[in-house]
Scaffold this motif. Structure first.
Motif, PDB file in Angstrom:
ATOM      1  N   MET A 158       5.069 -15.552   0.821  1.00 40.22           N
ATOM      2  CA  MET A 158       4.162 -14.678   1.068  1.00 40.22           C
ATOM      3  C   MET A 158       3.119 -15.271   2.375  1.00 40.22           C
ATOM      4  SD  MET A 158       0.836 -13.210  -1.271  1.00 40.22           S
ATOM      5  CE  MET A 158       0.035 -14.750  -1.366  1.00 40.22           C
ATOM      6  N   ILE A 202       6.156  -6.398   0.074  1.00 45.08           N
ATOM      7  CA  ILE A 202       4.875  -6.767   0.879  1.00 45.08           C
ATOM      8  C   ILE A 202       5.168  -7.269   2.220  1.00 45.08           C
ATOM      9  CG2 ILE A 202       4.003  -7.815  -1.392  1.00 45.08           C
ATOM     10  CD1 ILE A 202       4.387 -10.448  -0.557  1.00 45.08           C
ATOM     11  N   ILE A 220       1.673  -2.392   1.518  1.00 43.02           N
ATOM     12  CA  ILE A 220       1.896  -3.439   0.433  1.00 43.02           C
ATOM     13  C   ILE A 220       1.992  -3.080  -0.802  1.00 43.02           C
ATOM     14  CG2 ILE A 220       0.881  -5.528   0.079  1.00 43.02           C
ATOM     15  CD1 ILE A 220      -0.356  -6.003   2.738  1.00 43.02           C
ATOM     16  N   ARG A 221       3.052  -3.330  -1.515  1.00 43.13           N
ATOM     17  CA  ARG A 221       3.036  -2.964  -2.846  1.00 43.13           C
ATOM     18  C   ARG A 221       3.213  -3.979  -3.692  1.00 43.13           C
ATOM     19  NH1 ARG A 221       8.275   0.824  -2.580  1.00 43.13           N
ATOM     20  NH2 ARG A 221       7.959   0.560  -4.806  1.00 43.13           N
ATOM     21  N   PHE A 222       1.947  -5.003  -3.926  1.00 41.58           N
ATOM     22  CA  PHE A 222       2.110  -6.400  -4.442  1.00 41.58           C
ATOM     23  C   PHE A 222       2.344  -6.062  -5.904  1.00 41.58           C
ATOM     24  CE2 PHE A 222       0.409 -10.347  -5.694  1.00 41.58           C
ATOM     25  CZ  PHE A 222       0.830 -11.022  -4.398  1.00 41.58           C
ATOM     26  N   TRP A 266      -4.946  -9.805  -7.167  1.00 42.11           N
ATOM     27  CA  TRP A 266      -4.611  -8.513  -6.455  1.00 42.11           C
ATOM     28  C   TRP A 266      -5.675  -7.335  -6.865  1.00 42.11           C
ATOM     29  CZ3 TRP A 266      -2.526  -7.092  -2.035  1.00 42.11           C
ATOM     30  CH2 TRP A 266      -2.448  -6.106  -1.831  1.00 42.11           C
ATOM     31  N   LEU A 291      -2.274  -8.490   3.696  1.00 34.55           N
ATOM     32  CA  LEU A 291      -1.774  -9.907   3.441  1.00 34.55           C
ATOM     33  C   LEU A 291      -2.819 -10.852   3.933  1.00 34.55           C
ATOM     34  CD1 LEU A 291       1.948 -10.719   3.112  1.00 34.55           C
ATOM     35  CD2 LEU A 291       0.348 -10.049   1.401  1.00 34.55           C
TER      36      LEU A 291
END
Ligand code: ATP
Length: 624
Positions: free
Chosen positions: A407, A471, A476-478, A515, A527
């Protein structure tokens, strides 16, 4: 709960205008009295102003916020927009973000760098500039590391003294020239990349307010009142910033502090500011000495440890116990503490009036690593806990460390420090990597690494790549990324070792909490914003027994406290740190309300089972 306030607490509550200094010993209700005073101001003082409340830690800010909310609960009044509550760094960040353009800063995206990144930048300066770096380039590794630390310390100190980088003058001595030149280069580099470090925040905010009178006046109009907690830990820079906004004896500024609880000397805090406050503001002074928190037994040993706190008086209604334990090593210590906690929770203790809850227990250590055995033991026994100490990488499991590093590399694929950590965790053969190659994005970098991972990581890496793919784009699909990892590891029983699995689950839950916390507050999700938020979070959300370093325990209280690792070499670290370590231990033991367990070990698993001797402070407290 509504308490009958003591005469001194009432004095605090009733003070409205002009400077005020509250000298308060631990547990004497300074937070309670202060919050009541601030509520009093909001209720009775007309006008459209805000109150600036500065705390030393985010945990304390959170506590004060909750107390204020409680205070106005009955009136069903929403008052959050009447206060700024946070650390001086958060306040400074707000000034820099909203007004930094007046100093020519690009404020759209402030990128705050951490200490590893600072060291990285310094290394680059020293390796690329032959005139500066000849000493560095020809020295052995350990000397280089020390030099980097020295330079970083020097720069940080210059900023803490509000000194900006300057061109080198001929008459300066060689050492001075060397350090100043690097400061100069470092500053140029940060500006060119729109980066700032933590010490820049106060320095820049100070400059904005001092160089732009109109902005200063706006802040003075808005923040008509200020309240500064833990004033004993003020630094030169923060004091100067405050003096800019609240310049004189007519200012509505309140300081609350205790000289004996000064524990931040390593960050440049100077307790003499408590005296400086008196000299500069000639404030009204209130001394809070009646302790409402701790049992007579705990107050008695704290007075022995800190004779200058003798005037503190105990609330004789609270009865408790101080218990000293000796163990062979940290594992034995952890096993006993886990057993003892289970006993307390299951059958309670005669001194505890109410059934004890996990949240009312804390284990406190001088340093984070000393808590490792405790964590392991709690995980093994399924004892709920929350590690509330601060660290660099947040994750504990190797899997989530790799995910986290990925990340960070998506945010900045040039970050050599994290690239190195990544490679060493995944055990790449460094000869197989093209070090000169530069990558235009984290996506390209992480894909490139796939062919270098060791065989036993191949399958896992494929899953990690899938999770990063969720991500690294604009959307962003954390949560989905975490879900994917969880499914792979938990549902498909990839990991046989239950202890490892426990650590992975606790990491995934931690990231989920982070998150949710970020996503619920931020308008746009990216991010970088998330990373900045995580570096600034103080993990206050999760429940369970609190594992704390003393520094993260300041301002908190628990029915039962275990202070562990009371050995020479830890408490105190060495002869030179004895005085500040005494303050640190004083803060630790005064967190306890009823039961205080102190322990030391005869040997240490963290240093090859070397023999250890009990801390001198145990003798000072009359326990040995
Ligand atoms: N007048 C009072 N009567 C009864 N209890 C009180 C009174 N004032 C404070 N307390 C209680 O004493 C405890 C300590 O208060 P508080 O947390 O405000 O102390 P503090 O001075 O901020 O402590 P520290 O500096 O050690 O963090 C709290 O549980 C609080 O509710």
């Amino acid at each position: 709960m509504d308490y009958a306030l003591s005469a001194s607490q009432k004095q605090v509550v009733e003070h409205i205008e002009g400077p005020l200094l509250v000298n308060s010993s631990p547990g004497t209700g300074k937070q309670l009295a202060t919050v009541k005073r601030l509520a009093n101001i909001i209720r009775n003082h007309k006008g459209n102003f805000k109150i600036l409340i500065l705390t030393f830690t985010r945990i304390e800010a959170q506590q004060v916020k909750e107390r204020i909310e409680q205070e106005f609960e009955k009136e069903h009044k929403e008052v959050s927009d009447r206060f700024f509550i946070g650390t001086i760094h958060q306040f400074s960040k707000e000034i820099v973000e909203t007004r930094g353009d007046t100093l020519g800063l690009s404020t759209k995206e402030i990128i705050l760098i951490d200490s590893n990144e600072i060291e990285n930048i310094l290394k680059n300066i020293l390796t690329s500039d032959s005139s500066l770096g000849s000493f560095y380039q020809n020295s052995p590794l350990e000397k280089n590391d020390k030099l980097i630390r020295d330079v970083s310390f020097y720069i940080s100190n210059q900023k803490k003294m509000l000194k900006q980088p300057k061109l080198i003058k001929e008459h300066e001595n060689e050492d001075q020239k060397f350090f100043d030149s690097i400061y100069y280069e470092y500053d140029l580099f940060l500006k060119s990349q729109s980066l700032i470090d933590i010490d820049d925040l106060i320095l820049l905010a100070y400059r904005i307010l001092n160089e732009r009178a109109s902005i200063k006046e706006i802040y003075q109009r808005i923040y008509k009142f200020a309240c500064i907690f833990e004033a004993q830990d003020l630094t030169f820079a923060s004091f100067e910033l405050l003096r800019t906004l609240y310049p004189d004896k007519n200012s509505n500024i309140m300081f609350v502090g205790d000289k004996n609880q000064a524990i931040y000397s390593f960050r440049g805090s100077i307790t003499s500011f408590m005296e400086e406050i008196e000299n500069h503001y000639s404030p009204s002074i209130v001394n809070l000495t009646q302790n409402y928190r701790s049992s007579v037994e705990i107050i008695s040993i704290s007075k022995k440890l800190m004779p200058s706190s003798l005037n503190i008086s105990a609330n004789s209604a609270i009865k408790g116990e101080v218990i000293l334990k000796e163990f062979e090593n940290e594992n034995a210590e952890a096993i006993w503490i886990a057993d003892n906690i289970m006993n307390l929770v299951e059958s309670n203790h005669k001194k505890l009036i109410q059934q004890i809850q996990w949240d009312n227990i804390a284990v406190i250590a001088r340093n984070r690593y000393i808590l490792r055995s405790i964590e392991k033991q709690f995980l093994k026994r399924n004892i709920p806990f929350a590690n509330r100490t601060f660290g660099n990488l947040e994750s504990e499991s190797t899997l989530m460390k790799v995910f986290e590093l990925g990340m960070r590399l998506i945010i900045n694929p040039q970050d050599q420090y994290y690239i190195e950590q990544f490679q060493s965790l995944l055990k790449f053969k460094s000869s197989s990597i093209d070090h000169k190659k530069s990558f235009e994005s984290g996506k390209v970098l992480l894909n490139y690494f796939e062919k270098h991972v060791a065989d036993n990581w191949k399958d896992t890496y494929k899953i990690l790549l899938k999770s990063w793919a969720l991500i690294w784009g604009t959307e962003i699909r954390f949560s989905d990324a975490l879900h994917l990892l969880e499914n792979y590891f938990v549902s498909s029983s990839q990991t046989q070792d239950i202890e490892v699995l426990n650590i992975i689950i606790s990491d995934i839950n931690l990231w989920r909490d982070y998150w949710v916390n970020y996503a619920s507050g931020a308008k746009e999700h990216n991010l970088l914003g998330f990373r900045n938020k995580v570096s600034s979070l103080s993990k206050v959300s999760s429940r369970g027994i609190s594992l704390l370093t003393v520094h993260s325990s300041q301002g908190r209280e628990f029915d039962v406290v275990y202070v562990i690792g009371l050995n020479e070499g830890i408490f105190p670290t060495n002869e030179e740190t004895t005085d500040v370590d005494r303050n640190i231990l004083y803060v630790a033991i005064t967190r306890a309300k009823v039961l205080l367990y102190l322990s030391y070990t005869r040997s240490s698993i963290y240093s090859d089972n070397k023999k250890r001797i009990p801390s001198r402070f145990l003798r000072e407290m009359g326990l040995l």
